[in-house]
Write a protein that holds these residues in place. Structure first.
Motif, PDB file in Angstrom:
ATOM      1  N   SER A 159       2.715  20.459   2.382  1.00 19.56           N
ATOM      2  CA  SER A 159       2.843  19.068   1.937  1.00 19.56           C
ATOM      3  C   SER A 159       2.213  18.130   2.915  1.00 19.56           C
ATOM      4  O   SER A 159       1.635  17.205   2.572  1.00 19.56           O
ATOM      5  CB  SER A 159       4.199  18.791   1.456  1.00 19.56           C
ATOM      6  N   ASP A 160       2.789  18.302   4.413  1.00 19.55           N
ATOM      7  CA  ASP A 160       2.200  17.381   5.280  1.00 19.55           C
ATOM      8  C   ASP A 160       0.851  17.383   5.250  1.00 19.55           C
ATOM      9  O   ASP A 160       0.111  16.340   5.514  1.00 19.55           O
ATOM     10  CB  ASP A 160       2.878  17.958   6.801  1.00 19.55           C
ATOM     11  N   PHE A 161       0.172  18.456   5.063  1.00 19.56           N
ATOM     12  CA  PHE A 161      -1.430  18.447   5.117  1.00 19.56           C
ATOM     13  C   PHE A 161      -1.726  17.570   4.065  1.00 19.56           C
ATOM     14  O   PHE A 161      -2.926  17.042   4.350  1.00 19.56           O
ATOM     15  CB  PHE A 161      -1.731  19.959   5.024  1.00 19.56           C
ATOM     16  N   CYS A 162      -1.162  17.979   2.854  1.00 27.12           N
ATOM     17  CA  CYS A 162      -1.887  17.288   1.595  1.00 27.12           C
ATOM     18  C   CYS A 162      -1.607  15.699   1.819  1.00 27.12           C
ATOM     19  O   CYS A 162      -2.732  14.933   1.324  1.00 27.12           O
ATOM     20  CB  CYS A 162      -1.117  17.749   0.347  1.00 27.12           C
ATOM     21  N   LEU A 163      -0.491  15.073   2.180  1.00 28.78           N
ATOM     22  CA  LEU A 163      -0.202  13.973   2.416  1.00 28.78           C
ATOM     23  C   LEU A 163      -1.258  13.353   3.402  1.00 28.78           C
ATOM     24  O   LEU A 163      -1.695  12.192   3.474  1.00 28.78           O
ATOM     25  CB  LEU A 163       1.233  13.627   2.916  1.00 28.78           C
ATOM     26  N   LEU A 164      -1.461  14.045   4.449  1.00 32.37           N
ATOM     27  CA  LEU A 164      -2.264  13.744   5.703  1.00 32.37           C
ATOM     28  C   LEU A 164      -3.660  13.372   5.056  1.00 32.37           C
ATOM     29  O   LEU A 164      -4.407  12.376   5.188  1.00 32.37           O
ATOM     30  CB  LEU A 164      -2.452  14.760   6.819  1.00 32.37           C
ATOM     31  N   MET A 165      -4.034  14.370   4.197  1.00 29.68           N
ATOM     32  CA  MET A 165      -5.441  14.237   3.567  1.00 29.68           C
ATOM     33  C   MET A 165      -5.745  12.982   2.605  1.00 29.68           C
ATOM     34  O   MET A 165      -6.710  12.329   2.584  1.00 29.68           O
ATOM     35  CB  MET A 165      -5.985  15.472   3.209  1.00 29.68           C
ATOM     36  N   PHE A 166      -4.632  12.764   1.715  1.00 26.20           N
ATOM     37  CA  PHE A 166      -4.606  11.868   0.688  1.00 26.20           C
ATOM     38  C   PHE A 166      -4.445  10.586   1.354  1.00 26.20           C
ATOM     39  O   PHE A 166      -5.191   9.403   1.342  1.00 26.20           O
ATOM     40  CB  PHE A 166      -3.358  12.010  -0.218  1.00 26.20           C
ATOM     41  N   ALA A 167      -3.800  10.407   2.616  1.00 22.03           N
ATOM     42  CA  ALA A 167      -3.675   9.250   3.276  1.00 22.03           C
ATOM     43  C   ALA A 167      -5.173   8.800   3.943  1.00 22.03           C
ATOM     44  O   ALA A 167      -5.162   7.895   4.110  1.00 22.03           O
ATOM     45  CB  ALA A 167      -2.358   9.289   4.668  1.00 22.03           C
ATOM     46  N   LEU A 168      -5.487   9.860   4.659  1.00 27.70           N
ATOM     47  CA  LEU A 168      -6.930   9.513   5.233  1.00 27.70           C
ATOM     48  C   LEU A 168      -8.073   8.968   4.110  1.00 27.70           C
ATOM     49  O   LEU A 168      -8.717   8.440   4.397  1.00 27.70           O
ATOM     50  CB  LEU A 168      -7.322  10.852   6.153  1.00 27.70           C
ATOM     51  N   ASP A 169      -7.855   9.796   3.042  1.00 26.41           N
ATOM     52  CA  ASP A 169      -8.865   9.454   2.000  1.00 26.41           C
ATOM     53  C   ASP A 169      -8.582   8.079   1.469  1.00 26.41           C
ATOM     54  O   ASP A 169      -9.407   7.181   1.400  1.00 26.41           O
ATOM     55  CB  ASP A 169      -8.667  10.117   0.668  1.00 26.41           C
ATOM     56  N   ALA A 172       0.734  -1.167   0.084  1.00 29.33           N
ATOM     57  CA  ALA A 172       0.145   0.083   0.022  1.00 29.33           C
ATOM     58  C   ALA A 172       0.758   1.308  -0.159  1.00 29.33           C
ATOM     59  O   ALA A 172       0.558   2.010  -0.601  1.00 29.33           O
ATOM     60  CB  ALA A 172      -0.884   0.147   0.981  1.00 29.33           C
ATOM     61  N   TRP A 173       2.018   1.222   0.589  1.00 29.28           N
ATOM     62  CA  TRP A 173       2.943   2.317   0.912  1.00 29.28           C
ATOM     63  C   TRP A 173       3.601   2.714  -0.714  1.00 29.28           C
ATOM     64  O   TRP A 173       3.538   4.054  -1.091  1.00 29.28           O
ATOM     65  CB  TRP A 173       4.139   1.984   1.812  1.00 29.28           C
ATOM     66  N   ASP A 174       3.956   1.541  -1.320  1.00 24.02           N
ATOM     67  CA  ASP A 174       4.482   1.841  -2.661  1.00 24.02           C
ATOM     68  C   ASP A 174       3.318   2.639  -3.706  1.00 24.02           C
ATOM     69  O   ASP A 174       3.704   3.371  -4.637  1.00 24.02           O
ATOM     70  CB  ASP A 174       4.918   0.502  -3.449  1.00 24.02           C
ATOM     71  N   LYS A 175       1.942   1.893  -3.545  1.00 26.12           N
ATOM     72  CA  LYS A 175       0.927   2.449  -4.503  1.00 26.12           C
ATOM     73  C   LYS A 175       0.714   3.852  -3.942  1.00 26.12           C
ATOM     74  O   LYS A 175       0.491   4.846  -4.816  1.00 26.12           O
ATOM     75  CB  LYS A 175      -0.241   1.548  -3.928  1.00 26.12           C
ATOM     76  N   PHE A 176       0.905   4.390  -2.482  1.00 21.67           N
ATOM     77  CA  PHE A 176       0.453   5.500  -2.270  1.00 21.67           C
ATOM     78  C   PHE A 176       1.615   6.584  -2.794  1.00 21.67           C
ATOM     79  O   PHE A 176       1.519   7.725  -3.121  1.00 21.67           O
ATOM     80  CB  PHE A 176       0.626   5.656  -0.649  1.00 21.67           C
ATOM     81  N   LEU A 177       3.120   6.241  -2.957  1.00 18.45           N
ATOM     82  CA  LEU A 177       3.868   6.829  -3.417  1.00 18.45           C
ATOM     83  C   LEU A 177       3.837   7.045  -4.750  1.00 18.45           C
ATOM     84  O   LEU A 177       4.445   8.223  -5.347  1.00 18.45           O
ATOM     85  CB  LEU A 177       5.193   6.205  -3.130  1.00 18.45           C
ATOM     86  N   GLU A 178       3.060   6.362  -5.438  1.00 17.18           N
ATOM     87  CA  GLU A 178       2.790   6.565  -6.977  1.00 17.18           C
ATOM     88  C   GLU A 178       2.173   7.957  -7.098  1.00 17.18           C
ATOM     89  O   GLU A 178       2.571   8.480  -8.207  1.00 17.18           O
ATOM     90  CB  GLU A 178       1.990   5.458  -7.623  1.00 17.18           C
ATOM     91  N   SER A 179       1.249   8.260  -6.424  1.00 18.33           N
ATOM     92  CA  SER A 179       0.690   9.394  -6.390  1.00 18.33           C
ATOM     93  C   SER A 179       1.389  10.651  -6.428  1.00 18.33           C
ATOM     94  O   SER A 179       1.131  11.655  -6.949  1.00 18.33           O
ATOM     95  CB  SER A 179      -0.749   9.566  -5.405  1.00 18.33           C
ATOM     96  N   ASP A 180       2.868  10.789  -5.778  1.00 17.03           N
ATOM     97  CA  ASP A 180       3.502  11.798  -5.416  1.00 17.03           C
ATOM     98  C   ASP A 180       2.679  12.951  -4.996  1.00 17.03           C
ATOM     99  O   ASP A 180       2.864  14.050  -5.881  1.00 17.03           O
ATOM    100  CB  ASP A 180       4.427  12.015  -6.690  1.00 17.03           C
TER     101      ASP A 180
END
Length: 334
Positions: free
Chosen positions: A77-87, A48-56
């Motif tokens: 950037s931290d905010f954006c990663l937080l929201m994408f991760a929660l999504d 899942a982490w590798d998949k998440f990284l693909e979104s950059d």
């Protein structure tokens, strides 16, 4: 010859905006820091982490906040990663679990006390909250809290519609989507990245509210249109503007995509018209308002550029789609 049944053309929304989109010079440094920040919480499995990284997502932050200094880009950037991760985490939750996640997320952001559980997501929220509150004043803090609560109160409604397979009217969908999209918080970060705090009186002005809602609707609309293939593959396309339009207008997917392009143009025209009718608040506030509105345009253009740079929404052929705009639903993984 038109597209095959499993294909449709997405509208070229960037040409409507006709705005440039740059990247932030601190992107690479911040990417390493912000991805490490998320990774250390252990939210994702290795796959899942590798998949998440693909979104950059750091590239997304770089494009939408290309004017931010190094520290503010890191925070955004931290905010954006937080929201994408929660999504991504909540993407497959049912209404019952999603409601609990929403309640925990609201508590983690609003409370000064400890998290309700030791979950990585709640600890991430607490971490980000502490840093944002340390760097901002009460106006932006209040605006972030209000947007956060609205987002996570709307989320269970979204899950309920997904589960029931109900298709809402365009008006009903729009009212919920404005909150569930999390873009009110994103727009608050535009103020933060610019180093400004617009007073509540600006937001309460009816003309400013008109253009703000037009920008908000453009932002979630472009996301819906460009992410349709991904959501269709997951069986979640009932919660998408294109499905809502197909249902209400009795059309097919292509006519819904064409309609969305027309709607985006109408929203942009509404934004420009309202911008021309804004009152003057005097100096230096007029300059702050102008900078914020420019930041909104940068957000929209940056998001559109990023959509064609990563496989998150368009799958493995995202580079081809940036030229053809032809989306093939058959290439998406569920």
């Amino acid at each position: 010859m038109g597209p095959a049944a499993q294909q449709f053309y997405v509208p070229d929304l960037l040409s409507i905006l006709n705005l440039q989109s740059n990247t932030n010079p601190h992107e690479d440094v911040v990417r390493a820091e912000t991805e490490k920040w998320v990774y250390l919480y252990g939210i994702f499995t290795d796959v899942a982490w590798d998949k998440f990284l693909e979104s950059d997502v750091p590239r997304f932050a770089s494009r939408t906040f290309f004017y931010a200094d190094r520290q503010k880009l890191r925070d955004c950037s931290d905010f954006c990663l937080l929201m994408f991760a929660l999504d991504d985490i909540t993407d497959d939750e049912d209404k019952k679990k999603g409601t609990l996640t929403s309640q925990a997320s609201i508590h983690a952001m609003q409370s000064n006390g400890p998290a309700l559980s030791s979950s990585p997501a709640e600890r991430m929220i607490k971490d980000y909250r502490a840093r944002f509150f340390k760097a901002t004043g009460p106006i932006l803090q209040r605006r972030l809290l209000k947007g956060w609560e609205a987002t996570f109160k709307a989320f269970p409604k979204e899950l309920e519609v997904r589960e029931s397979k109900e298709v809402l009217s365009i008006e009903e969908y729009t009212l919920i989507r404005r909150d569930s999209c999390a873009l009110r918080m994103a727009f608050t970060h535009i103020e933060y990245a610019l180093g400004i705090e617009l007073p509540d009186g600006v937001y309460e002005n009816p003309v400013f509210n008109e253009l703000y809602l037009a920008a908000l609707d453009m932002a979630w609309l472009l996301n819906d249109v460009y992410s349709y293939g991904k959501e269709h593959a997951k069986g979640q396309a009932t919660w998408n503007y294109l499905t809502v339009v197909m249902h209400e207008k009795s059309g097919n997917l292509q006519t819904a995509a064409d309609y969305s392009g027309v709607k985006f143009r109408e929203l942009y025209d509404r934004f420009i018209d309202a911008k021309s009718r804004l009152p003057s608040w005097g100096k230096p506030l007029d300059s702050d308002v102008a900078a914020f509105l420019e930041g909104v345009g940068i957000w929209l253009a940056g998001t559109l550029r990023w959509c064609f740079e990563m496989p998150r929404y368009f799958g493995p052929h995202y580079e081809d789609i940036s030229f053809t705009y032809l989306v093939d639903l058959g290439v998406f993984d569920a």
